[in-house]
Design an enzyme around this catalytic site. Sequence first.
Site, PDB file in Angstrom:
ATOM      1  N   HIS A 124      -5.677  -3.285  -4.391  1.00  0.00           N
ATOM      2  CA  HIS A 124      -4.546  -4.142  -4.748  1.00  0.00           C
ATOM      3  C   HIS A 124      -4.740  -4.668  -6.173  1.00  0.00           C
ATOM      4  CE1 HIS A 124      -2.413  -4.734  -0.802  1.00  0.00           C
ATOM      5  NE2 HIS A 124      -3.530  -4.180  -0.413  1.00  0.00           N
ATOM      6  N   TYR A 180      -4.729 -14.184   4.447  1.00  0.00           N
ATOM      7  CA  TYR A 180      -6.101 -14.069   4.955  1.00  0.00           C
ATOM      8  C   TYR A 180      -7.150 -14.131   3.851  1.00  0.00           C
ATOM      9  CZ  TYR A 180      -5.494  -9.139   3.635  1.00  0.00           C
ATOM     10  OH  TYR A 180      -5.226  -7.989   2.950  1.00  0.00           O
ATOM     11  N   GLU A 181      -6.723 -14.031   2.604  1.00  0.00           N
ATOM     12  CA  GLU A 181      -7.687 -14.141   1.513  1.00  0.00           C
ATOM     13  C   GLU A 181      -8.147 -15.584   1.313  1.00  0.00           C
ATOM     14  OE1 GLU A 181      -6.842 -11.449  -1.981  1.00  0.00           O
ATOM     15  OE2 GLU A 181      -5.002 -11.149  -0.842  1.00  0.00           O
ATOM     16  N   HIS A 186      -2.639 -12.134   0.007  1.00  0.00           N
ATOM     17  CA  HIS A 186      -2.389 -12.297   1.434  1.00  0.00           C
ATOM     18  C   HIS A 186      -2.976 -13.628   1.898  1.00  0.00           C
ATOM     19  CE1 HIS A 186      -2.261  -7.964   0.656  1.00  0.00           C
ATOM     20  NE2 HIS A 186      -1.435  -7.875   1.685  1.00  0.00           N
ATOM     21  N   SER A 246       0.851  -1.189   0.000  1.00  0.00           N
ATOM     22  CA  SER A 246       0.000   0.000   0.000  1.00  0.00           C
ATOM     23  C   SER A 246       0.886   1.239   0.000  1.00  0.00           C
ATOM     24  CB  SER A 246      -0.869   0.024   1.257  1.00  0.00           C
ATOM     25  OG  SER A 246      -1.611  -1.154   1.348  1.00  0.00           O
ATOM     26  N   MET A 281       0.456  -7.793   7.677  1.00  0.00           N
ATOM     27  CA  MET A 281      -0.163  -9.060   7.273  1.00  0.00           C
ATOM     28  C   MET A 281       0.487  -9.653   6.021  1.00  0.00           C
ATOM     29  SD  MET A 281      -4.121  -7.881   7.864  1.00  0.00           S
ATOM     30  CE  MET A 281      -4.563  -6.840   9.264  1.00  0.00           C
ATOM     31  N   SER A 282       1.740  -9.309   5.784  1.00  0.00           N
ATOM     32  CA  SER A 282       2.419  -9.818   4.578  1.00  0.00           C
ATOM     33  C   SER A 282       3.918  -9.925   4.854  1.00  0.00           C
ATOM     34  CB  SER A 282       2.181  -8.868   3.400  1.00  0.00           C
ATOM     35  OG  SER A 282       2.847  -7.644   3.622  1.00  0.00           O
ATOM     36  N   ASN A 294      -0.109   3.702  10.381  1.00  0.00           N
ATOM     37  CA  ASN A 294      -0.905   4.039  11.576  1.00  0.00           C
ATOM     38  C   ASN A 294      -0.141   3.577  12.798  1.00  0.00           C
ATOM     39  OD1 ASN A 294      -1.867   1.323  10.256  1.00  0.00           O
ATOM     40  ND2 ASN A 294      -2.185   1.087  12.462  1.00  0.00           N
ATOM     41  N   ALA A 298       2.631  -1.787   4.057  1.00  0.00           N
ATOM     42  CA  ALA A 298       2.154  -0.815   5.048  1.00  0.00           C
ATOM     43  C   ALA A 298       1.999  -1.581   6.351  1.00  0.00           C
ATOM     44  CB  ALA A 298       0.825  -0.226   4.615  1.00  0.00           C
ATOM     45  N   HIS A 352      -9.059   0.172   7.218  1.00  0.00           N
ATOM     46  CA  HIS A 352      -8.275  -0.003   5.990  1.00  0.00           C
ATOM     47  C   HIS A 352      -8.139   1.328   5.262  1.00  0.00           C
ATOM     48  CE1 HIS A 352      -6.545  -1.949   2.542  1.00  0.00           C
ATOM     49  NE2 HIS A 352      -7.541  -1.624   1.759  1.00  0.00           N
TER      50      HIS A 352
END
Length: 275
Positions: free
Chosen positions: A61, A85-86, A83, A30, A211-212, A235, A113, A247
């Site tokens: 994405h 989580y997908e 990712h 990101s 998360m990556s 953040n 990010a 997000h």
Amino acid sequence: MTILEKVNLCVGEIRKKTDFVPKVALILGSGLGNYANNIKIEAEISYKDIPGFPVSTVPGHDGRFIFGYVGETPVVCMKGRVHYYEGYPISDVVLPVRCMKMLGAEVLFLTNASGGINYDFSAGDLMLITDQVSIFAPNPLIGPNIDEFGVRFPDMSQVYRKELCKIIKDTAAENNIDLKEGVYCQLTGPSFESPAEIKMLRTMGVSAVGMSTVVEAIAANHMGMKICGVSCISNLAAGMTDNPLSHKEVQEAADKAALKFELLVTKSIEKFNNI
Ligand code: HPA
């Protein structure tokens, strides 16, 4: 089909469309969504045009490989990644990295990010990734070892190479970019962390969470790639401010840091041609 067969199949499909040989593989997180503007493009391939290749489902994405030059350096760039989580198996999550190595890339530049955990980080900061914590993410090397890729028990004592880190640090200094440093940890997501989890990670020496990246680094390290990474602190992590995380906030903060992020990545990659 074995994992090796799938990687070979995808590489074969890519090779039908381009014979470009990259030196550097760059994964755009990101904030670097428009990075393609910095590349002298030679070829582009949508992930959806590669049979079996995982396609991202996250808004913002985009999914394609961009082949071209950053300065004189031949680069393959991933605009969009998938990712864990997908819902993809972890072998699919790291399949693109393995393909890029098979296409010739020796260096992997990871970007993402993340949520800042260090108290002296602010939203919009850039952080050089100096090491990682992988114990909360599934290890992509679980299963029969793929000897063609690497050894059963790969050393992880210098995943993020000192020589690449030095180039990125020097480049930041030359361009007046404030660059933090720290350890990155990947959790599976997709929920953000709880404040208690962030406290735990801080105690463990983690500076930023996302998360990556970590699983990609494990697969690339297995194959002997030289790895480096920069994270955009989009953040402060959960519990550090009164605001709930979203997000949208992550994307907006990453977009704000985009110019310095692009500059740092471009100038560093230009120098990578000489290593
Ligand atoms: N946590 C996990 N992943 C993230 C965050 C976060 O706070 N910000 C951006 N990606």
